[in-house]
Design a protein around this motif. Sequence first.
Motif, PDB file in Angstrom:
ATOM      1  N   LEU A 276      42.054  32.924  43.533  1.00 16.85           N
ATOM      2  CA  LEU A 276      42.561  32.605  42.189  1.00 16.85           C
ATOM      3  C   LEU A 276      42.963  33.885  41.464  1.00 16.85           C
ATOM      4  CD1 LEU A 276      43.199  30.674  39.917  1.00 16.85           C
ATOM      5  CD2 LEU A 276      40.760  30.625  39.307  1.00 16.85           C
ATOM      6  N   ALA A 277      42.152  34.919  41.577  1.00 15.35           N
ATOM      7  CA  ALA A 277      42.499  36.197  40.948  1.00 15.35           C
ATOM      8  C   ALA A 277      43.804  36.746  41.523  1.00 15.35           C
ATOM      9  CB  ALA A 277      41.365  37.198  41.163  1.00 15.35           C
ATOM     10  N   LYS A 278      43.960  36.663  42.839  1.00 12.42           N
ATOM     11  CA  LYS A 278      45.195  37.151  43.473  1.00 12.42           C
ATOM     12  C   LYS A 278      46.412  36.352  43.017  1.00 12.42           C
ATOM     13  CE  LYS A 278      43.141  39.146  47.642  1.00 12.42           C
ATOM     14  NZ  LYS A 278      43.003  39.042  49.113  1.00 12.42           N
ATOM     15  N   ALA A 288      57.723  39.006  33.069  1.00 15.51           N
ATOM     16  CA  ALA A 288      58.161  40.128  32.234  1.00 15.51           C
ATOM     17  C   ALA A 288      56.980  40.867  31.631  1.00 15.51           C
ATOM     18  CB  ALA A 288      59.072  39.602  31.128  1.00 15.51           C
ATOM     19  N   ASP A 289      55.910  40.140  31.342  1.00 12.43           N
ATOM     20  CA  ASP A 289      54.712  40.752  30.762  1.00 12.43           C
ATOM     21  C   ASP A 289      53.519  40.394  31.658  1.00 12.43           C
ATOM     22  OD1 ASP A 289      52.690  41.809  29.280  1.00 12.43           O
ATOM     23  OD2 ASP A 289      52.836  40.375  27.623  1.00 12.43           O
ATOM     24  N   PRO A 290      53.106  41.281  32.531  1.00 13.83           N
ATOM     25  CA  PRO A 290      52.032  40.965  33.472  1.00 13.83           C
ATOM     26  C   PRO A 290      50.632  40.998  32.859  1.00 13.83           C
ATOM     27  CG  PRO A 290      52.770  43.195  33.816  1.00 13.83           C
ATOM     28  CD  PRO A 290      53.670  42.617  32.765  1.00 13.83           C
ATOM     29  N   ALA A 291      50.501  41.562  31.675  1.00 14.14           N
ATOM     30  CA  ALA A 291      49.172  41.779  31.095  1.00 14.14           C
ATOM     31  C   ALA A 291      48.327  40.504  30.952  1.00 14.14           C
ATOM     32  CB  ALA A 291      49.299  42.484  29.754  1.00 14.14           C
ATOM     33  N   ALA A 295      44.755  39.973  32.877  1.00 17.08           N
ATOM     34  CA  ALA A 295      43.496  39.764  32.160  1.00 17.08           C
ATOM     35  C   ALA A 295      42.768  38.529  32.693  1.00 17.08           C
ATOM     36  CB  ALA A 295      43.772  39.612  30.665  1.00 17.08           C
ATOM     37  N   LYS A 296      43.538  37.485  33.034  1.00 21.99           N
ATOM     38  CA  LYS A 296      42.920  36.276  33.600  1.00 21.99           C
ATOM     39  C   LYS A 296      42.312  36.559  34.969  1.00 21.99           C
ATOM     40  CE  LYS A 296      45.851  32.930  31.169  1.00 21.99           C
ATOM     41  NZ  LYS A 296      46.934  31.924  31.304  1.00 21.99           N
ATOM     42  N   ALA A 297      42.990  37.389  35.763  1.00 22.95           N
ATOM     43  CA  ALA A 297      42.458  37.755  37.075  1.00 22.95           C
ATOM     44  C   ALA A 297      41.122  38.473  36.909  1.00 22.95           C
ATOM     45  CB  ALA A 297      43.451  38.642  37.824  1.00 22.95           C
ATOM     46  N   THR A 298      41.071  39.393  35.949  1.00 22.58           N
ATOM     47  CA  THR A 298      39.829  40.124  35.687  1.00 22.58           C
ATOM     48  C   THR A 298      38.724  39.175  35.260  1.00 22.58           C
ATOM     49  OG1 THR A 298      41.078  42.084  35.027  1.00 22.58           O
ATOM     50  CG2 THR A 298      38.787  41.949  34.292  1.00 22.58           C
ATOM     51  N   GLN A 299      39.060  38.247  34.382  1.00 24.55           N
ATOM     52  CA  GLN A 299      38.066  37.302  33.869  1.00 24.55           C
ATOM     53  C   GLN A 299      37.516  36.417  34.983  1.00 24.55           C
ATOM     54  OE1 GLN A 299      38.205  33.689  33.150  1.00 24.55           O
ATOM     55  NE2 GLN A 299      36.154  33.850  32.265  1.00 24.55           N
ATOM     56  N   VAL A 300      38.390  36.001  35.885  1.00 22.01           N
ATOM     57  CA  VAL A 300      37.964  35.148  37.007  1.00 22.01           C
ATOM     58  C   VAL A 300      36.984  35.900  37.911  1.00 22.01           C
ATOM     59  CG1 VAL A 300      38.767  34.104  39.175  1.00 22.01           C
ATOM     60  CG2 VAL A 300      39.980  33.638  37.038  1.00 22.01           C
ATOM     61  N   GLY A 321      40.422  46.818  39.856  1.00 21.58           N
ATOM     62  CA  GLY A 321      41.215  47.990  39.481  1.00 21.58           C
ATOM     63  C   GLY A 321      42.702  47.683  39.455  1.00 21.58           C
ATOM     64  N   GLN A 322      43.157  46.919  40.432  1.00 20.13           N
ATOM     65  CA  GLN A 322      44.575  46.525  40.460  1.00 20.13           C
ATOM     66  C   GLN A 322      44.928  45.684  39.241  1.00 20.13           C
ATOM     67  OE1 GLN A 322      44.407  44.756  44.443  1.00 20.13           O
ATOM     68  NE2 GLN A 322      45.957  46.210  45.111  1.00 20.13           N
ATOM     69  N   ALA A 323      44.007  44.763  38.886  1.00 18.86           N
ATOM     70  CA  ALA A 323      44.261  43.917  37.718  1.00 18.86           C
ATOM     71  C   ALA A 323      44.379  44.769  36.452  1.00 18.86           C
ATOM     72  CB  ALA A 323      43.143  42.893  37.571  1.00 18.86           C
ATOM     73  N   ALA A 324      43.456  45.716  36.302  1.00 13.26           N
ATOM     74  CA  ALA A 324      43.502  46.587  35.122  1.00 13.26           C
ATOM     75  C   ALA A 324      44.758  47.453  35.139  1.00 13.26           C
ATOM     76  CB  ALA A 324      42.249  47.458  35.084  1.00 13.26           C
ATOM     77  N   GLU A 325      45.128  47.923  36.311  1.00 10.85           N
ATOM     78  CA  GLU A 325      46.322  48.766  36.435  1.00 10.85           C
ATOM     79  C   GLU A 325      47.580  47.990  36.067  1.00 10.85           C
ATOM     80  OE1 GLU A 325      48.452  51.552  39.874  1.00 10.85           O
ATOM     81  OE2 GLU A 325      46.429  50.743  40.190  1.00 10.85           O
ATOM     82  N   ILE A 326      47.676  46.748  36.586  1.00  8.26           N
ATOM     83  CA  ILE A 326      48.841  45.917  36.268  1.00  8.26           C
ATOM     84  C   ILE A 326      48.889  45.601  34.782  1.00  8.26           C
ATOM     85  CG2 ILE A 326      49.845  43.603  36.617  1.00  8.26           C
ATOM     86  CD1 ILE A 326      48.778  43.779  39.518  1.00  8.26           C
ATOM     87  N   GLY A 327      47.700  45.483  34.179  1.00 10.30           N
ATOM     88  CA  GLY A 327      47.625  45.201  32.741  1.00 10.30           C
ATOM     89  C   GLY A 327      47.726  46.445  31.882  1.00 10.30           C
TER      90      GLY A 327
END
Length: 428
Positions: A276-278, A288-291, A295-300, A321-327
């Motif tokens: 689900l995170a992936k 256009a806005d991945p943030a 954030a949802k990936a991180t929360q999951v 880390g990837q989720a934070a980087e993308i955000g």
Amino acid sequence: MKHVRGLTMLASAALLLGLASSPVLARKHEDTPKKEVLYPNASRTEPKLDLTSEKDQKNLNEGLDAVNAGDKVKAQQVLQPIVDGSKSKYAQALALQGLANLAYNDGDVKGAISLLQRSLAIGVIPNDTYFQLQYMLAQFQLADEQYQAALDTVAKWRAEGKKETADSYALEGNAYYRLAKYPEAIAAITKAKSLTTKAEPSWDQILMASYAESGQDDKAAALATSQLNSNPDDPNALNNAVAVLMQAHKYPEAIQLMEKARAAGTLTKESHYVNLAKLYLITGQESADPAPNAAKATQVLEEGMSKGVVKPTAETYVLLGQAAEIGNKTDKAVGYYTKAQPLASDGEPALRASRLMLSESKYKQAKTLVQTALDKGVKEKGKAYMILAECERGMKNKPAAVAAMKKAAQDPETAAKAKAWLQKAGAG
């Protein structure tokens, strides 16, 4: 981020038919109730049975009963002499059948196939028994990955026995799938489902995978979703549905299914939370806005970790880390990569963190991280040395920067860029 391709096929061959508690023997009509004929339209002429010895009949019963009871030693002691010395071809054939079952139960599938073929070749078996053994042979061949042989055997069984069953078409579908003959597999499984109201779940798995492998992603996704709707609490049905929706690039639909399961409390596996995170990261990268999706990936993932379902591994922290980087949350990303580094088998997390620190012009921190990565080992050494060179350059240490870039020049992947840098710096 790459999406999942293909399905994991879980469908397996149907196995042993199982011996009757009493073998088929020549008995007087008045001693036994009249049985339903299983192959009334068979083209094979019923052979004349030749079992006349009461001793052979008694031993055959005893040997087959031992097979049913799992007494391998006794079964072999009783049945092998019948195969070797009985004057009755019928007794020999049934004894070979019993020995075939023993071989199969021992994991000797090739031996079981050979014994069944010998039993069938003798020929002196009533039609019902003969065709049951012929079908069993097809099952054994499928289990032994002799897919074309299984198809040939079941075709012969159907042509001579004049019988169609759902299971036989499912067997064909399985074999065709293994041979990558997906249209034939689809036709066979569809036929199997048309002949019964109680289709096996594995049949839909074969059908689903055949649709997916033949490029019919929409049909695969529709079948997977239908299967999940029928079995909402089945984790395998959820996995299949998500896999085919991802393959069809239907990411929002896959997320919707998983979020529904999450709300119902049926996300019970680490792979569920990770997938689900992936999915959120994939959709985030395509927007256009991945943030928000990052954030949802991180929360999951954090929810899964709080429940003890998702383990605090290097892979988990890298994904965070990837989720934070993308955000665009660089500090958080570096923090997660730093947590991953001691747990990782190589220096890849530290390399990721060093790249981010370099982008923030934090040269000293970036140098420490990239040196850690190189010490532990990375896949792309040239790129790591280029980062190290840029760190040294940022700290005004030109000799060290040149030395690092010369290391990068030794890697074929970064040689051209490194040599151009060195030439520009007057150190070529």
